[in-house]
Write a protein that holds these residues in place. Structure first.
Motif, PDB file in Angstrom:
ATOM      1  N   MET A  30       5.559   4.532   3.069  1.00 34.56           N
ATOM      2  CA  MET A  30       6.593   4.399   2.046  1.00 34.56           C
ATOM      3  C   MET A  30       6.658   5.636   1.166  1.00 34.56           C
ATOM      4  O   MET A  30       5.685   6.395   1.052  1.00 34.56           O
ATOM      5  N   LEU A  31       7.820   5.856   0.587  1.00 34.82           N
ATOM      6  CA  LEU A  31       8.011   6.968  -0.335  1.00 34.82           C
ATOM      7  C   LEU A  31       7.454   6.578  -1.696  1.00 34.82           C
ATOM      8  O   LEU A  31       7.697   5.456  -2.173  1.00 34.82           O
ATOM      9  N   VAL A  32       6.721   7.491  -2.344  1.00 36.42           N
ATOM     10  CA  VAL A  32       6.112   7.144  -3.632  1.00 36.42           C
ATOM     11  C   VAL A  32       6.595   8.027  -4.779  1.00 36.42           C
ATOM     12  O   VAL A  32       6.380   7.693  -5.951  1.00 36.42           O
ATOM     13  N   THR A  33       7.228   9.166  -4.483  1.00 32.53           N
ATOM     14  CA  THR A  33       7.773  10.006  -5.550  1.00 32.53           C
ATOM     15  C   THR A  33       9.271  10.208  -5.311  1.00 32.53           C
ATOM     16  O   THR A  33       9.771   9.991  -4.207  1.00 32.53           O
ATOM     17  N   ALA A  34       9.952  10.625  -6.360  1.00 33.97           N
ATOM     18  CA  ALA A  34      11.394  10.879  -6.267  1.00 33.97           C
ATOM     19  C   ALA A  34      11.693  12.237  -6.872  1.00 33.97           C
ATOM     20  O   ALA A  34      11.449  12.466  -8.067  1.00 33.97           O
ATOM     21  N   LEU A  82      -0.264  -4.182  -1.976  1.00 28.90           N
ATOM     22  CA  LEU A  82      -0.462  -3.977  -0.550  1.00 28.90           C
ATOM     23  C   LEU A  82      -1.925  -3.738  -0.211  1.00 28.90           C
ATOM     24  O   LEU A  82      -2.463  -4.322   0.744  1.00 28.90           O
ATOM     25  N   THR A  83      -2.572  -2.882  -0.957  1.00 33.73           N
ATOM     26  CA  THR A  83      -3.986  -2.590  -0.658  1.00 33.73           C
ATOM     27  C   THR A  83      -4.876  -3.791  -0.959  1.00 33.73           C
ATOM     28  O   THR A  83      -5.887  -3.998  -0.276  1.00 33.73           O
ATOM     29  N   ASP A  84      -4.541  -4.595  -1.961  1.00 34.19           N
ATOM     30  CA  ASP A  84      -5.308  -5.819  -2.237  1.00 34.19           C
ATOM     31  C   ASP A  84      -5.237  -6.783  -1.062  1.00 34.19           C
ATOM     32  O   ASP A  84      -6.145  -7.612  -0.864  1.00 34.19           O
ATOM     33  N   ALA A  85      -4.127  -6.692  -0.282  1.00 38.08           N
ATOM     34  CA  ALA A  85      -3.973  -7.551   0.899  1.00 38.08           C
ATOM     35  C   ALA A  85      -4.624  -6.925   2.127  1.00 38.08           C
ATOM     36  O   ALA A  85      -4.475  -7.442   3.243  1.00 38.08           O
ATOM     37  N   GLY A  86      -5.325  -5.805   1.959  1.00 37.33           N
ATOM     38  CA  GLY A  86      -6.014  -5.160   3.071  1.00 37.33           C
ATOM     39  C   GLY A  86      -5.116  -4.276   3.910  1.00 37.33           C
ATOM     40  O   GLY A  86      -5.442  -3.954   5.060  1.00 37.33           O
ATOM     41  N   ILE A  87      -3.973  -3.849   3.352  1.00 38.33           N
ATOM     42  CA  ILE A  87      -3.013  -3.019   4.078  1.00 38.33           C
ATOM     43  C   ILE A  87      -3.165  -1.570   3.626  1.00 38.33           C
ATOM     44  O   ILE A  87      -3.180  -1.287   2.416  1.00 38.33           O
ATOM     45  N   ASN A  88      -3.305  -0.652   4.565  1.00 38.71           N
ATOM     46  CA  ASN A  88      -3.336   0.766   4.224  1.00 38.71           C
ATOM     47  C   ASN A  88      -1.936   1.237   3.833  1.00 38.71           C
ATOM     48  O   ASN A  88      -0.947   0.868   4.478  1.00 38.71           O
ATOM     49  N   VAL A  89      -1.863   2.058   2.809  1.00 42.97           N
ATOM     50  CA  VAL A  89      -0.587   2.609   2.360  1.00 42.97           C
ATOM     51  C   VAL A  89      -0.548   4.100   2.658  1.00 42.97           C
ATOM     52  O   VAL A  89      -1.419   4.854   2.202  1.00 42.97           O
ATOM     53  N   ILE A  90       0.426   4.535   3.456  1.00 41.47           N
ATOM     54  CA  ILE A  90       0.677   5.956   3.692  1.00 41.47           C
ATOM     55  C   ILE A  90       1.712   6.382   2.664  1.00 41.47           C
ATOM     56  O   ILE A  90       2.889   6.022   2.766  1.00 41.47           O
ATOM     57  N   ALA A  91       1.257   7.107   1.639  1.00 42.26           N
ATOM     58  CA  ALA A  91       2.090   7.446   0.478  1.00 42.26           C
ATOM     59  C   ALA A  91       2.765   8.796   0.708  1.00 42.26           C
ATOM     60  O   ALA A  91       2.133   9.848   0.618  1.00 42.26           O
ATOM     61  N   LEU A  92       4.062   8.776   0.982  1.00 42.23           N
ATOM     62  CA  LEU A  92       4.814   9.982   1.324  1.00 42.23           C
ATOM     63  C   LEU A  92       5.420  10.608   0.080  1.00 42.23           C
ATOM     64  O   LEU A  92       6.119   9.941  -0.698  1.00 42.23           O
ATOM     65  N   ARG A  93       5.155  11.887  -0.108  1.00 44.21           N
ATOM     66  CA  ARG A  93       5.787  12.628  -1.201  1.00 44.21           C
ATOM     67  C   ARG A  93       7.214  13.008  -0.804  1.00 44.21           C
ATOM     68  O   ARG A  93       7.478  13.337   0.354  1.00 44.21           O
ATOM     69  N   ASP A  94       8.121  12.964  -1.754  1.00 44.21           N
ATOM     70  CA  ASP A  94       9.523  13.273  -1.482  1.00 44.21           C
ATOM     71  C   ASP A  94       9.690  14.745  -1.129  1.00 44.21           C
ATOM     72  O   ASP A  94       8.889  15.605  -1.522  1.00 44.21           O
ATOM     73  N   VAL A 117      -5.172   4.134  -0.054  1.00 39.94           N
ATOM     74  CA  VAL A 117      -3.959   4.944  -0.098  1.00 39.94           C
ATOM     75  C   VAL A 117      -4.241   6.300   0.544  1.00 39.94           C
ATOM     76  O   VAL A 117      -5.224   6.971   0.193  1.00 39.94           O
ATOM     77  N   PHE A 118      -3.352   6.718   1.442  1.00 40.65           N
ATOM     78  CA  PHE A 118      -3.508   7.979   2.156  1.00 40.65           C
ATOM     79  C   PHE A 118      -2.239   8.809   1.948  1.00 40.65           C
ATOM     80  O   PHE A 118      -1.144   8.405   2.358  1.00 40.65           O
ATOM     81  N   GLY A 119      -2.403   9.931   1.302  1.00 39.84           N
ATOM     82  CA  GLY A 119      -1.247  10.734   0.920  1.00 39.84           C
ATOM     83  C   GLY A 119      -0.753  11.651   2.025  1.00 39.84           C
ATOM     84  O   GLY A 119      -1.538  12.178   2.815  1.00 39.84           O
ATOM     85  N   VAL A 120       0.576  11.836   2.066  1.00 39.03           N
ATOM     86  CA  VAL A 120       1.203  12.809   2.964  1.00 39.03           C
ATOM     87  C   VAL A 120       2.098  13.693   2.112  1.00 39.03           C
ATOM     88  O   VAL A 120       3.059  13.222   1.500  1.00 39.03           O
ATOM     89  N   ASP A 121       1.739  14.970   2.059  1.00 38.87           N
ATOM     90  CA  ASP A 121       2.500  15.943   1.276  1.00 38.87           C
ATOM     91  C   ASP A 121       2.873  17.105   2.198  1.00 38.87           C
ATOM     92  O   ASP A 121       2.030  17.919   2.570  1.00 38.87           O
ATOM     93  N   LEU A 122       4.147  17.154   2.578  1.00 38.49           N
ATOM     94  CA  LEU A 122       4.622  18.153   3.539  1.00 38.49           C
ATOM     95  C   LEU A 122       5.347  19.307   2.871  1.00 38.49           C
ATOM     96  O   LEU A 122       6.079  20.055   3.525  1.00 38.49           O
ATOM     97  N   THR A 123       5.119  19.474   1.574  1.00 39.89           N
ATOM     98  CA  THR A 123       5.845  20.484   0.817  1.00 39.89           C
ATOM     99  C   THR A 123       5.700  21.882   1.415  1.00 39.89           C
ATOM    100  O   THR A 123       6.680  22.642   1.502  1.00 39.89           O
TER     101      THR A 123
END
Length: 705
Positions: free
Chosen positions: A568-572, A593-605, A651-657
């Motif tokens: 999911m996108l986390v910044t705008a 989401l993480t409390d439910a045991g789901i990994n979040v791939i946090a995408l930077r805009d 939470v696992f960040g993805v920053d493709l800047t």
């Protein structure tokens, strides 16, 4: 039939005010209207209301002619009329269409040429207004690269439709009068009054609910033509005292000139606000020739305005393509005072050339004084003598057929060529991204070479560059009602294999192209819940109720389904500044989401722009630096989501800047691939090439994908 009976039948049904003869004040009104259209377009980027007066005048002159024919028991000759109308309109329009299409090929972005050809075809066949309506074109937006140089043909298409419809309505009036002995004016009032009321009602309602569509909707404009007919009837029945007509003329002209300044045309046309220019034009026509030195008709009948009026049709045709092509070529958002005046001057000159060397020759040469008395010709007030033939059918038939062949033929060839080209380019974009010829983001790591053997991809319709999953969701019946229409999935492994859900708006959607190669490689599965313009967050504050419902239901379904990962996108980011922020409510969303045991791939805009980067890169292929910008002007100095990523192990960040802005410069072309498809969306081709970098970042943080 006896001679007495024939004489009785030829006798007019009623005695009305004289309607014959050249109407110089109407010619001047037409000239004023076209000059307002041109000046408002060129200098102010606005709509003036002048086109509404064109529609009014066309119906006024057409109606005078038909009412007179019915009154004098003359045949309407519909087929002959239609042939002569389009014989007058098509040659000049055709020349402009071909020249504009040719210029567009060299000036407009290559990806727009398919749309240009479609616009030219729609303009030639008189359905451009519907083509624009169903394309949801915003007539008022100022980005010249997104406007079509054929856009102004909407009004000509609408006129062509009316020139076909109106004689049929008059044939109905003639039937009522001649067969059922109805009163002429009463019958006309019944038919055209009904059209006026019904169309105006529809126009008001439609403008309030779908204004961009209503602007081009013929049904929402019929009342303006009907108003022209009603005014024609009024001019045959009533003539105001001279003093009143002087006042009417001045009030009408002042109202017409001020309409574009005063009215919110961007949001209100063609509803009831269009009554302003219509009433203004009506006052001028009803005022007529006052024969007074104080009347505004003295100005309207002046030689300069009458001269402009002669070529008003051609001037309207040429001014818009000149303006749009100039702004695209110079990369200017609008014309200034000086270059705008130059555009207007060139347009006037070209209009005269078209009038003198296209319109007049096809009518048989210059107009005689006697021929000026026929005022029924649309746009042009001076029909000319026929060619050297005694058959009145030959000239219009040959002209119409020749125009369809000589203009439609090249358009058809261009359409076939561009369809084949776009098909080949889309295939190349699908298979070429990531290869040595089109490395995309890999060129940054490898050291981008200066030259490539191929032009960049994609080079066709940018809409093909939105990615998507291909299958309907298999368990849609168990989802909250309505959510299933936003759901799609693809599987490369069994049901037990890891599932990654991509959720959110179009910026989450564009990440599909980056994550798909990862899922394919590890034989896992993907699902997407996507709604354009709707961030995924627990905050239900969107003005669109569909978005709030989507957010709530998507969260409910994800928590029920418990996938392995949610991307999911986390910044705008912001188009005009570096004020990048966390999406409101994103911390709470991620925590759920993480409390439910789901990994979040946090995408930077990704960086966003105020101009179309795809068009800019095509227009400045030899110097794409014109379209580039420092990353410091586009994104925050550090990822606003970094603290969220560091504080939550799920939470696992993805920053493709660095792959959008290598060496600190955000650029529209990297590794022989266009990075953007508009002002803020990453192309599918380029997103595919950043897949290895996304995987590398996730693996480095301990998420094995």
């Amino acid at each position: 039939m006896s001679t007495a009976e024939k004489t009785r039948r030829r006798k007019p049904l009623g005695t009305y005010l004289e309607t014959r003869g050249f109407r110089p004040e109407v010619q001047g009104l037409r000239a004023l209207a076209v000059l307002l259209v041109v000046m408002y377009h060129v200098w102010f980027g606005k709509v003036s209301g002048g086109v509404d007066v064109f529609l009014l005048v066309s119906a006024f002159l057409l109606s005078l002619s038909n009412l007179r024919k019915i009154n004098e028991h003359k045949p309407l000759n519909l087929i002959k009329y239609w042939l002569h109308v389009f014989q007058r309109l098509m040659p000049t329009a055709g020349v402009v269409l071909l020249l504009t299409l040719l210029a567009s090929y060299f000036i407009m972005p290559a990806s727009r040429f398919a749309a240009m050809v479609a616009d030219a075809k729609a303009s030639l066949l008189y359905y451009q207004n519907w083509h624009l309506a169903f394309s949801a074109v915003d007539y008022y937006q100022q980005n010249a690269t997104l406007k079509t140089p054929f856009q102004h043909f909407w009004s000509l298409s609408m006129q062509g439709q009316i020139f076909f419809l109106w004689p049929i309505l008059f044939a109905i009036v003639a039937l009522l009068v001649r067969k059922f002995r109805f009163n002429l004016m009463g019958s006309a009032l019944m038919v055209f009054g009904t059209v006026f009321v019904a169309s105006l009602t529809w126009s008001v309602i439609s403008t309030q609910t779908q204004q961009a569509f209503a602007y081009f909707d013929t049904r929402a404009r019929l009342w303006e033509f009907a108003a022209g007919t009603l005014i024609a009837m009024g001019s045959m029945l009533w003539k105001a005292p001279r003093v009143l007509r002087i006042v009417m003329g001045w009030v009408g002209v002042v109202g017409l000139v001020s309409a574009g300044m005063v009215l919110p045309v961007e949001t209100g046309f063609p509803g009831y606000l269009a009554l302003w220019p219509i009433v203004s034009g009506a006052l001028v026509m009803l005022a007529g020739n006052t024969e007074s030195r104080f009347g505004v008709d003295r100005i309207l009948m002046s030689r300069p305005l009458l001269w402009v009026g002669e070529s008003a049709y051609a001037l309207y045709l040429v001014h818009w393509p000149l303006l749009i092509l100039y702004m695209v070529f110079t990369n200017k958002p609008h014309a200034g005072v000086v270059d705008g005046a130059l555009i207007i001057g060139v347009a006037v000159g070209l209009a005269w050339v078209l009038h003198r060397f296209v319109e007049q020759p096809l009518r048989g040469g210059k107009t005689t004084r006697a021929q000026k008395k026929d005022t029924t010709a649309p746009w042009a007030a001076k029909p000319a003598s026929s060619w050297r033939t005694n058959n009145p059918w030959i000239r219009p038939i040959i002209t119409v057929i020749a125009c369809l062949a000589l203009i439609g033929g090249p358009i058809a060839v261009a359409q076939n060529w561009v369809t084949d080209r776009d098909s080949r380019m889309e295939q190349l974009a699908e298979t070429g991204a990531g290869t040595d010829e089109f490395p995309g983001a890999a060129a940054i790591q490898n050291g981008e070479p200066a030259l490539y053997a191929y032009p960049p991809i994609p080079a066709s319709n940018p809409q093909s560059q939105f990615d998507g999953l291909t299958q309907q969701c298999s368990d849609a019946s168990s989802m909250p009602s309505g959510l299933e229409k936003y759901c799609a999935e693809d599987s490369w492994g069994s049901e037990d294999e890891p599932l990654t859900v991509v959720v959110g708006d179009s910026h989450a959607e564009q990440a599909l192209a980056s994550y798909r190669p990862i899922a394919e490689d590890n034989q896992s599965n993907m699902r997407a819940f996507l709604l354009g313009g709707c961030h995924f967050t627990v905050v239900l504050d969107s003005p669109e109720q569909d978005c709030n419902t989507f957010r709530k239901q998507a969260m409910q379904e994800i928590l029920r389904e418990r996938p392995d990962n949610v991307l999911m996108l986390v910044t705008a980011a912001q188009p005009g500044s570096n004020q990048e922020v966390l999406i409101p409510g994103i911390e709470e969303t991620v925590q759920k989401l993480t409390d439910a045991g789901i990994n979040v791939i946090a995408l930077r805009d990704n960086p966003r722009y105020t101009e179309d980067l795809y068009n800019c890169a095509q227009l400045h292929a030899n110097d794409t630096g014109v379209c580039s910008a420092p990353v410091s002007e586009k994104l925050a100095a550090t990822n606003p989501a970094q603290e969220l990523i560091d504080s939550n192990p799920g939470v696992f960040g993805v920053d493709l800047t660095e792959y959008y802005c290598p060496d600190g410069v955000c650029t529209p072309l990297i590794g022989n691939i266009y990075v953007y498809i508009d002002h803020n969306h990453i192309s599918k081709s380029y997103a595919k090439t950043v897949s290895p970098m996304m995987r590398q970042q996730l693996n480095a943080q301990g998420l094995g994908v």
